[in-house]
Design an enzyme around this catalytic site. Structure first.
Site, PDB file in Angstrom:
ATOM      1  CG  ASN A   1      -0.436  -0.015   2.500  1.00  0.00           C
ATOM      2  OD1 ASN A   1       0.779  -0.122   2.637  1.00  0.00           O
ATOM      3  ND2 ASN A   1      -1.254   0.119   3.529  1.00  0.00           N
TER       4      ASN A   1
ATOM      5  CG  HIS B   1       3.851   3.437   8.216  1.00  0.00           C
ATOM      6  ND1 HIS B   1       2.924   2.686   8.899  1.00  0.00           N
ATOM      7  CD2 HIS B   1       4.448   4.236   9.134  1.00  0.00           C
ATOM      8  CE1 HIS B   1       2.972   3.021  10.185  1.00  0.00           C
ATOM      9  NE2 HIS B   1       3.887   3.946  10.350  1.00  0.00           N
TER      10      HIS B   1
ATOM     11  CD  GLU C   1       5.005   4.691  13.618  1.00  0.00           C
ATOM     12  OE1 GLU C   1       4.923   5.488  12.655  1.00  0.00           O
ATOM     13  OE2 GLU C   1       4.147   3.813  13.846  1.00  0.00           O
TER      14      GLU C   1
HETATM   15  P1  CMP Z   1       0.771   0.377   7.749  1.00  0.00           P
HETATM   16  O1  CMP Z   1       0.165   1.709   7.830  1.00  0.00           O
HETATM   17  O2  CMP Z   1       2.196   0.284   7.361  1.00  0.00           O
HETATM   18  O3  CMP Z   1       0.587  -0.375   9.163  1.00  0.00           O
HETATM   19  C1  CMP Z   1       0.429  -1.764   9.283  1.00  0.00           C
HETATM   20  C2  CMP Z   1       0.363  -2.449   7.965  1.00  0.00           C
HETATM   21  O4  CMP Z   1      -0.119  -3.759   7.986  1.00  0.00           O
HETATM   22  C3  CMP Z   1      -0.610  -1.699   7.093  1.00  0.00           C
HETATM   23  O5  CMP Z   1      -0.071  -0.469   6.707  1.00  0.00           O
HETATM   24  C4  CMP Z   1      -0.841  -2.686   5.977  1.00  0.00           C
HETATM   25  O6  CMP Z   1       0.086  -2.540   4.914  1.00  0.00           O
HETATM   26  C5  CMP Z   1      -0.612  -3.994   6.682  1.00  0.00           C
HETATM   27  N1  CMP Z   1      -1.881  -4.707   6.774  1.00  0.00           N
HETATM   28  C6  CMP Z   1      -2.942  -4.388   7.505  1.00  0.00           C
HETATM   29  N2  CMP Z   1      -3.924  -5.281   7.325  1.00  0.00           N
HETATM   30  C7  CMP Z   1      -3.459  -6.187   6.438  1.00  0.00           C
HETATM   31  C8  CMP Z   1      -3.987  -7.340   5.848  1.00  0.00           C
HETATM   32  N3  CMP Z   1      -5.214  -7.762   6.136  1.00  0.00           N
HETATM   33  N4  CMP Z   1      -3.200  -8.019   4.984  1.00  0.00           N
HETATM   34  C9  CMP Z   1      -1.936  -7.594   4.709  1.00  0.00           C
HETATM   35  N5  CMP Z   1      -1.377  -6.502   5.252  1.00  0.00           N
HETATM   36  C10 CMP Z   1      -2.138  -5.801   6.092  1.00  0.00           C
END
Ligand code: CMP
Length: 140
Positions: A114, A117, A128
């Site tokens: 995604n 972060h 962080e």
């Molecule tokens: P981030 O903001 O980096 O914080 C935690 C991360 O876990 C989140 O973004 C997602 O990229 C990842 N994440 C959360 N839920 C899922 C999921 N169901 N499957 C895979 N990755 C996830």
């Protein structure tokens, strides 16, 4: 409105797909300053420590594997209300749910891959930023 700092990470997919410049430009054109920046490849231990709150969740292994799969760009952002503002600019965790024009709607493939972060609260931002930028605190 208070001036705040927060952590942003351009994740491995954002780096591999050539979006570092777009992400930084998106922040700067929305009035957010870049106060520190570095490109690193996270070790397993660094990634697990960073995401410790998610340990035990079903996606933890996948998350760590992805976050250590290539270089990331760590950014210290500064601006008025930047913790919340950054989260609006990123969009929802799942790009399918993200608003039009957000970084994740523009560039992300999935919940896991995604692109960015961002710290989710003042306490997370402090933890962080110290996790990755403790050596910079004297100069910024
Ligand atoms: P981030 O903001 O980096 O914080 C935690 C991360 O876990 C989140 O973004 C997602 O990229 C990842 N994440 C959360 N839920 C899922 C999921 N169901 N499957 C895979 N990755 C996830």
């Amino acid at each position: 409105m208070a001036t705040e700092r927060t952590l942003s990470i351009v994740k491995p997919d954002g780096v591999q797909n050539g979006h570092i410049g777009h992400v930084i430009s998106h922040f700067e054109s929305n009035g957010i300053g870049i106060r520190a920046m570095k490109m690193v490849r996270l070790t397993q231990a660094q990634a697990e420590g960073f995401y410790a709150e998610h340990k035990g969740r079903g996606f933890f292994g996948e998350l760590i594997e992805f976050m250590t799969s290539g270089p990331v760009v760590l950014l210290m952002l500064e601006g008025d209300d930047v913790i919340a503002k950054n989260r609006v600019l990123m969009g929802a965790t799942d790009p399918a749910q993200a608003d039009a024009g957000t970084l994740r709607k523009l560039y992300a493939e999935s919940k896991g891959r995604n692109t960015v972060h961002g710290s989710d609260s003042p306490a997370s931002a402090a933890r962080e930023l110290h996790y990755f930028f403790s050596e910079c605190f004297e100069i910024v």
